[in-house]
Design a protein around this motif. Structure first.
Motif, PDB file in Angstrom:
ATOM      1  N   ASP A   1       0.816  -1.213   0.000  1.00 32.54           N
ATOM      2  CA  ASP A   1       0.000   0.000   0.000  1.00 32.54           C
ATOM      3  C   ASP A   1       0.849   1.262   0.000  1.00 32.54           C
ATOM      4  OD1 ASP A   1      -2.582  -0.953  -0.193  1.00 32.54           O
ATOM      5  OD2 ASP A   1      -2.796  -1.250   1.962  1.00 32.54           O
ATOM      6  N   ALA A   2       1.956   1.251   0.721  1.00 33.87           N
ATOM      7  CA  ALA A   2       2.784   2.458   0.822  1.00 33.87           C
ATOM      8  C   ALA A   2       3.308   2.889  -0.544  1.00 33.87           C
ATOM      9  CB  ALA A   2       3.952   2.211   1.782  1.00 33.87           C
ATOM     10  N   VAL A   3       3.689   1.928  -1.382  1.00 32.91           N
ATOM     11  CA  VAL A   3       4.195   2.257  -2.709  1.00 32.91           C
ATOM     12  C   VAL A   3       3.061   2.702  -3.629  1.00 32.91           C
ATOM     13  CG1 VAL A   3       5.299   1.283  -4.767  1.00 32.91           C
ATOM     14  CG2 VAL A   3       6.269   0.847  -2.506  1.00 32.91           C
ATOM     15  N   LEU A   4       1.918   2.021  -3.561  1.00 35.04           N
ATOM     16  CA  LEU A   4       0.775   2.461  -4.367  1.00 35.04           C
ATOM     17  C   LEU A   4       0.303   3.853  -3.966  1.00 35.04           C
ATOM     18  CD1 LEU A   4       0.708  -0.536  -5.343  1.00 35.04           C
ATOM     19  CD2 LEU A   4      -1.773  -0.320  -5.368  1.00 35.04           C
ATOM     20  N   ASP A   5       0.407   4.171  -2.666  1.00 36.03           N
ATOM     21  CA  ASP A   5      -0.030   5.487  -2.204  1.00 36.03           C
ATOM     22  C   ASP A   5       0.717   6.618  -2.898  1.00 36.03           C
ATOM     23  OD1 ASP A   5      -1.943   4.548  -0.462  1.00 36.03           O
ATOM     24  OD2 ASP A   5      -0.668   4.688   1.324  1.00 36.03           O
ATOM     25  N   VAL A   6       1.985   6.423  -3.191  1.00 38.79           N
ATOM     26  CA  VAL A   6       2.786   7.481  -3.810  1.00 38.79           C
ATOM     27  C   VAL A   6       2.697   7.432  -5.326  1.00 38.79           C
ATOM     28  CG1 VAL A   6       5.124   8.392  -4.093  1.00 38.79           C
ATOM     29  CG2 VAL A   6       4.361   7.578  -1.849  1.00 38.79           C
ATOM     30  N   HIS A   7       2.896   6.274  -5.905  1.00 40.50           N
ATOM     31  CA  HIS A   7       2.973   6.179  -7.363  1.00 40.50           C
ATOM     32  C   HIS A   7       1.604   6.245  -8.037  1.00 40.50           C
ATOM     33  CE1 HIS A   7       7.271   5.083  -7.712  1.00 40.50           C
ATOM     34  NE2 HIS A   7       7.078   4.509  -6.537  1.00 40.50           N
TER      35      HIS A   7
END
Length: 304
Positions: free
Chosen positions: A119-125
């Motif tokens: 989720d943390a990576v999807l939140d930014v990208h």
């Protein structure tokens, strides 16, 4: 040769405190754009915050005679995305160009990856792309002009080990860009995707000693053209890697038509089904979705 200029245009570049984003912001500003330099200043994994990188790039631009303001809001939340766009509107009167470049990396094998890291990576990208496109898009449409450039990756196009989160996010922005291109077409708003590769801090841990020159400055002109008023394409994907600029497409084989199938028949004809001798490409704009369906319908009708 005198380069194309951006006089009077307002640009937002996310992740502009370092690497590729910094190169984009500096290039646009050097050619007349007023730039919102957005960067939360976190670590490569997205932890922490530091206003220094965004302010440093603004100082560089201003020292060179350009116009820029910093933004340290995070693209990872809807409020942060809106605040970034509001900075452009409040400080420069609007937004003409949006380049979403912000990114983080949290590596892990698919079998082990935590939901938090996914989720943390999807939140930014990916969600981050929506968080800035959503408030910017209506402003552009209402103004009758806009240029959106979203960032994908070869990891999104082709996958890679230990980056399922990154790969999912990067292929997702292609769908978002296609919708923005379709819905923006009537309003002179283009949306395209850049697939960049450069030796930046994202390359930490990779042996780059045998790489050819791969600085961010080799990518920035491609992004600059996609962000320029003369950009003549929308809904497309462009590669920029080591001095090579190319277009990537999603393609299909013509396929095989039968009025009915068994599992065994699919296997027996799989080589024909996979034959790319005459590939089909359905550009997103003006009607790739309908063209794709129409092609299959036509094949069926021809055998009716």
């Amino acid at each position: 040769m005198t380069d194309l200029r951006f006089d009077g245009r307002v640009a937002v570049v996310t992740g502009a405190g370092r690497g590729l984003g910094r190169a984009y912001a500096r290039l646009l500003a050097s050619l007349g754009a007023r730039v919102v330099v957005n960067d939360v200043g976190g670590s490569l994994t997205g932890d922490g915050a530091d206003a220094g990188p965004a302010h440093a790039v603004v100082d560089e631009i201003v020292a060179a005679g350009g116009a820029a303001v910093p933004s340290t809001d995070s693209v990872a939340t809807p409020g942060g995305g809106r605040a970034i766009v509001d900075t452009a509107r409040d400080r420069f009167g609007g937004i003409d160009i949006l380049v979403h470049n912000a990114g983080t990396v949290r590596r892990g094998a698919l079998r082990d990856m935590s939901y938090a890291d996914f989720d943390a990576v999807l939140d930014v990208h990916l969600r981050g792309a929506f968080h800035v496109v959503r408030p910017a898009f209506p402003l552009m449409c209402d103004n009758g002009y806009g240029r959106i450039v979203l960032t994908s990756s070869i990891g999104g196009l082709y996958g890679n080990h230990d980056v399922a989160n990154y790969a999912v996010a990067k292929v997702g922005v292609i769908g978002l860009s296609n919708v923005a291109a379709l819905e923006g077409a009537a309003h002179n708003v283009t949306s395209n995707v850049i697939v960049p590769a450069a030796v930046t801090r994202m390359a930490e841990g990779i042996d780059t000693s045998a790489y050819p020159p791969m600085g961010p400055e080799l990518v920035a002109p491609a992004v600059g053209w996609l962000a320029h008023e003369s950009c003549s394409v929308t809904g497309e994907i462009f590669i920029a890697l080591a001095g090579r600029i190319a277009r990537a497409v999603i393609a299909e084989t013509p396929g095989v038509y039968q009025p009915s199938w068994t599992i065994g028949e699919v296997g027996a004809r799989i080589d024909e089904i996979r034959d790319f001798t005459d590939p089909l490409v359905f550009p997103a704009v003006p009607s790739g979705h309908n063209d794709h369906i129409g092609y299959s319908f036509a094949r069926s009708a021809a055998h009716a």
